[in-house]
Enzyme design. Sequence first.
Site: not given
Length: 391
Positions: A64, A141
């Site tokens: 991300t 993540t």
Amino acid sequence: MTKFNQSEGVTSEYEIEEDDHHHTHRPLFRIKYRSNSIVSTNFSDTGSISEGLPTIKVLGTGGTIASKGATAHQTAGYEVDLTIEDLISTIPDLSTTCNLEYEQVLNVDSKEMGTPELLLLHSKIIEDLSKYDGFVITHGTDTMEETAFFLQLTVNTNKPIVLCGSMRPSTAISSDGPMNLYQAIVIAANRSSRARGVLVALNDRIGSGFHITKSNANSLDTFKSSNNGDLGHFVNNEIHYYFPPAKPLGITYFHLTAGSTLPEVPIIYAHQQLNNRLIQLAIDELEAEGLVFATMGAGSLSAKTNDFTGRLAHSRGIPIVYSKRSQDGMVPKASLPVQFEAEDGTKSPFLNNIAGGYLNPQKSRILLQLCLRDRMNIPQIKDCFKGVYGG
């Protein structure tokens, strides 16, 4: 010469020298920040760029933090679209903190991380371990905790290895990526970060990669080590550790060589009325060499499932790890079934089951894979899991 827009609106110039002598497919860049500009320096495998400053290597893998959305309010459905060079250009001046080098190793969403990607990242760190004072890895993540745990078990060093990422894409309002990356680099460059094991730096928190897990699918403050707590915080450009340097207890180090592979180890998520055919399929169709259960409670499976698994495990000679589907707590040895019922109704000792201790299923899987790769027998595997209060 390339134009670089500073946050103050001043346009400065910088040069970046590419060295692809040894990295044909993944160019290596070395840069140094000075004041409000970036200037190039000559690349050398030995020595530091300027005396007195540590040299930190940033390895980009995507995630991300390297993603862009269509709007400033989009926080889901974005795609990886930025390089590590793009990310480095967003962080503040580090000229008084460290010398910086960076390399694009991968550029994928972390859901695409698997054994080949883990082994590639591992080989890159091992290859460069003697050349740098610390490493930062930008990573998605979703599976960051697995990569951090894997590296902790396979890279035995006192040099800081710090993983960072973001929960919001680079285009989002209040994107957290640049600050997380900046903090991770400063943490890796600080001598107080040595001998603490693999670290994870997000949202002003410093956590242990061995213990940490993603606790929330959406919020910025997602990485937690509820049983162990944070190792420290990053506040106002200051690093505050709560404890003296120490690596987590229970680490078993595994030495990986070129051409290493990891065996197949599926995870079965337990629930009411679990269909035992899933276990059969996982072992038969996937040719699994081991199995991990995300059990109910602290190691609970139905009697039928325990009996079915015991018969299958002993007939195939494979280890079965009992982990837990809850985020916190642990599976102790006392929770393991001591026997299983054979087809003819006789009872036999269940010797192939292993308590996962406080490891969650995804970390139990990695530890079991590494044990199996080293051809450990069941007692030896239990000894490895004893380090995390299992076995």
